[in-house]
Motif scaffolding. Structure first.
Motif, PDB file in Angstrom:
ATOM      1  N   PRO A  60      22.986   2.235  29.536  1.00  0.00           N
ATOM      2  CA  PRO A  60      23.574   3.551  29.825  1.00  0.00           C
ATOM      3  C   PRO A  60      22.560   4.680  29.654  1.00  0.00           C
ATOM      4  O   PRO A  60      22.661   5.715  30.308  1.00  0.00           O
ATOM      5  N   ASN A  61      21.572   4.492  28.772  1.00  0.00           N
ATOM      6  CA  ASN A  61      20.603   5.556  28.537  1.00  0.00           C
ATOM      7  C   ASN A  61      19.274   5.287  29.232  1.00  0.00           C
ATOM      8  O   ASN A  61      18.232   5.769  28.781  1.00  0.00           O
ATOM      9  N   ALA A  62      19.305   4.516  30.327  1.00  0.00           N
ATOM     10  CA  ALA A  62      18.065   4.149  31.012  1.00  0.00           C
ATOM     11  C   ALA A  62      17.238   5.378  31.380  1.00  0.00           C
ATOM     12  O   ALA A  62      16.028   5.393  31.233  1.00  0.00           O
ATOM     13  N   GLU A  63      17.916   6.423  31.845  1.00  0.00           N
ATOM     14  CA  GLU A  63      17.202   7.615  32.289  1.00  0.00           C
ATOM     15  C   GLU A  63      16.430   8.248  31.129  1.00  0.00           C
ATOM     16  O   GLU A  63      15.271   8.620  31.269  1.00  0.00           O
ATOM     17  N   ALA A  64      17.080   8.348  29.957  1.00  0.00           N
ATOM     18  CA  ALA A  64      16.425   8.951  28.801  1.00  0.00           C
ATOM     19  C   ALA A  64      15.299   8.077  28.278  1.00  0.00           C
ATOM     20  O   ALA A  64      14.325   8.574  27.719  1.00  0.00           O
ATOM     21  N   MET A  65      15.416   6.761  28.466  1.00  0.00           N
ATOM     22  CA  MET A  65      14.378   5.857  27.977  1.00  0.00           C
ATOM     23  C   MET A  65      13.124   5.915  28.832  1.00  0.00           C
ATOM     24  O   MET A  65      12.036   5.632  28.368  1.00  0.00           O
ATOM     25  N   SER A  66      13.296   6.265  30.095  1.00  0.00           N
ATOM     26  CA  SER A  66      12.169   6.217  31.025  1.00  0.00           C
ATOM     27  C   SER A  66      11.098   7.245  30.646  1.00  0.00           C
ATOM     28  O   SER A  66      11.408   8.369  30.280  1.00  0.00           O
ATOM     29  N   PRO A  67       9.831   6.849  30.750  1.00  0.00           N
ATOM     30  CA  PRO A  67       8.765   7.804  30.399  1.00  0.00           C
ATOM     31  C   PRO A  67       8.741   9.036  31.306  1.00  0.00           C
ATOM     32  O   PRO A  67       8.261  10.078  30.887  1.00  0.00           O
ATOM     33  N   THR A  68       9.238   8.926  32.534  1.00  0.00           N
ATOM     34  CA  THR A  68       9.267  10.115  33.388  1.00  0.00           C
ATOM     35  C   THR A  68      10.672  10.703  33.464  1.00  0.00           C
ATOM     36  O   THR A  68      10.928  11.616  34.241  1.00  0.00           O
ATOM     37  N   LEU A  69      11.584  10.159  32.678  1.00  0.00           N
ATOM     38  CA  LEU A  69      12.996  10.554  32.683  1.00  0.00           C
ATOM     39  C   LEU A  69      13.652  10.314  34.038  1.00  0.00           C
ATOM     40  O   LEU A  69      14.613  10.983  34.408  1.00  0.00           O
ATOM     41  N   LYS A  70      13.102   9.342  34.806  1.00  0.00           N
ATOM     42  CA  LYS A  70      13.739   8.952  36.064  1.00  0.00           C
ATOM     43  C   LYS A  70      13.838   7.442  36.103  1.00  0.00           C
ATOM     44  O   LYS A  70      12.959   6.742  35.598  1.00  0.00           O
ATOM     45  N   VAL A  71      14.891   6.957  36.705  1.00  0.00           N
ATOM     46  CA  VAL A  71      15.054   5.513  36.838  1.00  0.00           C
ATOM     47  C   VAL A  71      14.515   5.086  38.190  1.00  0.00           C
ATOM     48  O   VAL A  71      14.454   5.898  39.119  1.00  0.00           O
ATOM     49  N   PRO A  72      14.149   3.823  38.348  1.00  0.00           N
ATOM     50  CA  PRO A  72      14.117   2.784  37.321  1.00  0.00           C
ATOM     51  C   PRO A  72      12.776   2.789  36.609  1.00  0.00           C
ATOM     52  O   PRO A  72      11.875   3.485  37.014  1.00  0.00           O
ATOM     53  N   PHE A  73      12.684   1.995  35.542  1.00  0.00           N
ATOM     54  CA  PHE A  73      11.362   1.749  34.972  1.00  0.00           C
ATOM     55  C   PHE A  73      11.296   0.298  34.532  1.00  0.00           C
ATOM     56  O   PHE A  73      12.329  -0.347  34.347  1.00  0.00           O
ATOM     57  N   ILE A  74      10.060  -0.207  34.469  1.00  0.00           N
ATOM     58  CA  ILE A  74       9.912  -1.604  34.057  1.00  0.00           C
ATOM     59  C   ILE A  74       9.146  -1.662  32.742  1.00  0.00           C
ATOM     60  O   ILE A  74       8.364  -0.768  32.412  1.00  0.00           O
ATOM     61  N   LYS A  75       9.429  -2.717  32.009  1.00  0.00           N
ATOM     62  CA  LYS A  75       8.674  -2.994  30.800  1.00  0.00           C
ATOM     63  C   LYS A  75       7.965  -4.311  31.035  1.00  0.00           C
ATOM     64  O   LYS A  75       8.591  -5.351  31.197  1.00  0.00           O
ATOM     65  N   ALA A  76       6.634  -4.237  31.118  1.00  0.00           N
ATOM     66  CA  ALA A  76       5.839  -5.441  31.335  1.00  0.00           C
ATOM     67  C   ALA A  76       4.909  -5.576  30.153  1.00  0.00           C
ATOM     68  O   ALA A  76       3.944  -4.824  30.023  1.00  0.00           O
ATOM     69  N   GLY A  77       5.226  -6.492  29.258  1.00  0.00           N
ATOM     70  CA  GLY A  77       4.446  -6.626  28.030  1.00  0.00           C
ATOM     71  C   GLY A  77       4.539  -5.336  27.239  1.00  0.00           C
ATOM     72  O   GLY A  77       5.629  -4.867  26.943  1.00  0.00           O
ATOM     73  N   ARG A  78       3.378  -4.735  26.953  1.00  0.00           N
ATOM     74  CA  ARG A  78       3.404  -3.502  26.173  1.00  0.00           C
ATOM     75  C   ARG A  78       3.557  -2.279  27.068  1.00  0.00           C
ATOM     76  O   ARG A  78       3.615  -1.165  26.574  1.00  0.00           O
ATOM     77  N   PHE A  79       3.549  -2.473  28.376  1.00  0.00           N
ATOM     78  CA  PHE A  79       3.520  -1.325  29.273  1.00  0.00           C
ATOM     79  C   PHE A  79       4.901  -0.958  29.788  1.00  0.00           C
ATOM     80  O   PHE A  79       5.711  -1.822  30.089  1.00  0.00           O
ATOM     81  N   VAL A  80       5.102   0.343  29.862  1.00  0.00           N
ATOM     82  CA  VAL A  80       6.360   0.871  30.370  1.00  0.00           C
ATOM     83  C   VAL A  80       6.006   1.775  31.534  1.00  0.00           C
ATOM     84  O   VAL A  80       5.321   2.782  31.354  1.00  0.00           O
TER      85      VAL A  80
END
Lengths: 255, 466
Positions: A60-80
């Motif tokens: 539900p908070n995907a937007e706030a979690m995103s580093p650019t505050l936009k969806v979508p975002f991926i988490k690949a290993g240590r990278f977001v």
């Protein structure tokens, strides 16, 4: 893209694509809105075209979690990494690319069409969702507020709406009438159809991120039930675009 | 503090009454001259000079006691308590007390007249001040309207900005009520921004509080509070741990809180005797999407071994649990331990679970401290500047973790594993009557692999220390 983001993409380059990549996006059934859904779908299509495995992780908070505050975002290993363009660069850094055979002219063409989609289709979607009062009241407010408790849902809707309106104002879209928005979309579709020119994909050799982005937006416009179906009706007037959407859906999403 | 001026007619002194109560008087010099308890007196009249806005009823309430005095000693004591009560109303900036013999046709033989000379605050007061919060310096700008409706009501607006990028805006309305429980209504609207670098997040809070403070016993203070806050948590940097990142976003906390405090210490910064007990219970989940039940205890007790050498023991613990699976607990609600104000010798929030170096919260903690405060060696500046300082030896201990209490398992058992311990010595400095500054040399003695220790010199400034 800031320097830090570029550096983090460079740093991530040597590592292979991890097997536990997660793609974060809002809840599809009850929360996500048309423009966000289009971007999430475009990113998914791109990853599928590259045959990179990922798992969708609704939050539900995907937007706030995103580093650019936009969806979508991926988490690949240590990278977001967020948004299609960032993800495309990150993937390119690992020597996986869909645009290898393109010459420089074609590459700049591709970038131009991608920014056309962001500046027209995405704006039109935002306009319909947040400015058109019928759509806002019947769909947007309920879905956007669905993950918040009362009275935060009202506050958050109001905040988000003023943010979007501010953005549309600076880009000159807020003062447009509904008809103007429709004619912008028509022009956009026309130039896309002209570029596609009855080929299988926008560029001869195969699908690129542009195909993914067009698919994301058009598929979402066609399949999202809204009180106003005008946008979908406009898109239906362009049979070769519809064919493209069907082709990508069958090839990448129905397997 | 104002001054008490007392004039007593010469012929009343010791003439009628033997001085058999003299030993109970604390002040020996006074005792030789005059036994105040033996001087019969009653208060005939009380004058309050200088009232304009303040309503009579709250003043009448405050001075009632004075008429019950039966000897001069009681008159003095009660005049003093009345003065304190008037001061607590917050309406006056200056209160002077005069006691004179009663004159006029209705005067009784032992009659006295007490006059309170008060000066009311202006309608609007403002100021800029600096103070210290929890390990940071804060600049505060405030405007207040004291005694706005004539019964001690107060409206205040404050904005403060801290050296660690915190900012706080607060509008409060405070109203004292009449009665022996000294009830106080306190409502406020606030917005604050705070950064927590040890946990790599920042928090923006906007909220309302509605509180009622009262005393059920002269020193037993209760505070009942409802708080509704919208919190926006976001990461401080791109490389914040994903465990912190996934907590980002909005939450709405609506909670009821009860604070019970019993403060029997002789002073707050360097007490020499007495104890403080504080119990806090918070129930979140009356509306909103945050739900938990949280209980905290803080106990401090002080004991003078020798004059000026004080042994202080403190113990604090807390436990929180989720009340509903659908309601979440935010990182901002959880417990953290370590730092110059809690378990010294560790970094701020340095004890307990971490993810990529960022402190994650826990649901249980306890910490204890044993401190020995002595004056500075060789006592430089005795009786003046030197009395602001103390030498300080300490042992701190504690533990924090995420523990679900299952049946058959004692929580104490679980918290006994992996206890941290540090010791050290340093110098503590009193800053005004509110805060304390400490410079310590710390030795973390027992710590966990994942803890972030802070051996060596550690600097702490704050209001409440372990």
């Amino acid at each position: 893209m800031t320097l830090i983001e570029k550096i983090s993409i460079e740093l991530g380059a040597p590592e292979p694509w991890p097997s536990d990549v997660k793609l974060f996006q809002p809840y599809e059934a009850e929360q996500i809105l048309l423009p966000d859904n289009a971007n999430c779908l475009a990113t998914q299509a791109f990853l599928k075209m590259c045959q990179l495995p990922y798992a969708v992780e609704p939050r539900p908070n995907a937007e706030a979690m995103s580093p650019t505050l936009k969806v979508p975002f991926i988490k690949a290993g240590r990278f977001v990494i967020a948004e299609l363009e960032g993800i495309v660069q990150f993937v390119n850094g690992k020597d996986i690319t869909l645009t290898q055979p393109l010459d420089n002219d074609e590459k700049s063409n591709l970038r131009a069409y991608m920014s056309l989609i962001h500046s027209v289709l995405e704006m039109a979607e935002l306009y319909i969702c947040w400015v058109d009062s019928e759509t806002y009241n019947e769909v947007t407010s309920g879905r956007n507020g669905s993950v918040y408790p009362w009275p935060l849902n009202y506050i958050q809707n109001w905040n988000k709406r003023s943010q979007v309106i501010k953005k549309l104002k600076t880009l000159g879209w807020y003062d447009k009438k509904l008809e103007d928005v429709y004619s912008e979309v028509e022009t956009c579709c026309e130039s896309l159809q002209a570029r596609l020119n009855d080929q299988k994909f926008f560029f001869d050799h195969g699908p690129t991120e542009l195909d993914a982005l067009v698919f994301g937006h058009l598929f979402t416009i066609l399949t999202t039930p809204l009180p106003r179906s005008d946008l979908a009706n406009i898109v239906r007037n362009y049979p070769s675009l519809i064919d493209l959407v069907k082709r990508i859906e069958n090839e990448y999403f129905k397997k | 503090m104002g001054t008490v001026h007392a004039k007593v007619q010469e012929n009343l002194t010791e003439a009628h009454y033997p001085t058999n109560t003299a030993r109970e008087l604390p002040d020996k010099e006074q005792m030789k001259e005059l036994d105040l308890k033996g001087v019969r007196a009653r208060v005939d009249k009380v004058h309050i000079d200088g009232l304009s806005r303040t309503k009579n009823d709250i003043i009448q309430d405050s001075i009632q006691d004075l008429f019950k005095a039966r000897d001069f000693w009681e008159v003095l004591l009660k005049a003093y308590t009345v003065r304190v009560k008037l001061d607590e109303l917050g309406c006056f900036k200056n209160i002077a007390v005069y006691i004179d013999t009663s004159k006029g046709p209705k005067a009784t033989p032992d009659g006295l007249e007490v006059t309170f000379n008060v000066k009311e605050h202006k309608r609007i007061l403002g100021g800029v001040s600096t103070h210290v919060g929890n390990n940071e310096g804060v600049l505060q700008i405030g405007v207040r309207a004291p005694n706005i409706f004539g019964r001690g009501e107060k409206v205040q607006v404050e904005y403060s900005h801290g050296s660690k990028k915190t900012s706080n805006f607060n509008v409060a309305f405070i109203k004292p009520f009449r009665g022996k429980h000294r009830t106080m209504l306190n409502t406020s609207i606030f917005q604050s921004n705070t950064e927590y670098p040890p946990s790599a997040y920042k928090l923006m809070e906007k909220g309302l509080t509605l509180g009622l403070g009262f005393y059920s016993w002269p020193l037993l203070k209760h505070t009942l509070q409802w708080e509704g806050t919208i919190r926006d948590l976001s990461v401080l940097s791109r490389n914040a741990s994903f465990d912190v990142r996934k907590e980002s976003g909005l939450s709405l906390k609506s909670s009821l809180k009860h604070i019970l405090a019993l403060d029997l210490r002789d002073e707050t910064i360097f007490p020499t005797t007495g104890s403080l007990v504080q119990l806090t219970s918070e129930y979140a989940g009356v509306g909103g999407d945050v739900g938990f039940l949280k209980n905290d205890v803080f106990v401090q007790t002080n004991y003078s071994i020798l004059p000026d050498i004080v042994l202080q023991g403190s113990l604090t613990m807390g436990y929180m649990k989720s009340i509903n699976k659908d309601l979440k607990i935010s990182l901002a609600d959880m417990y953290f331990l370590g730092g110059p104000l809690s378990v010294r010798g560790f970094q701020m929030r340095g004890i307990g679970p971490h993810s990529d170096g960022d402190a994650l919260g826990s649901n249980v903690y306890w910490a204890g401290g044993l401190h020995l405060f002595t004056p500075l060696p060789f006592r430089p500046g005795k009786g003046g500047f030197g009395d602001l300082f103390r030498t300080h030896f300490f042992v701190n201990t504690g533990n924090v973790g995420n523990i679900e209490v299952k049946s058959g398992q004692s929580i104490l058992e679980l918290m006994r594993n992996n206890v941290r311990l540090s010791y050290g010595l340093g110098i503590a400095l009193r800053l005004g009557n509110m805060a304390r500054l400490e410079i310590n040399y710390c030795f973390p003695y027992v710590h966990d692999k994942s803890d972030q220790t802070h051996p060596g010199v550690q600097f702490g400034v704050g209001v409440q220390f372990l």
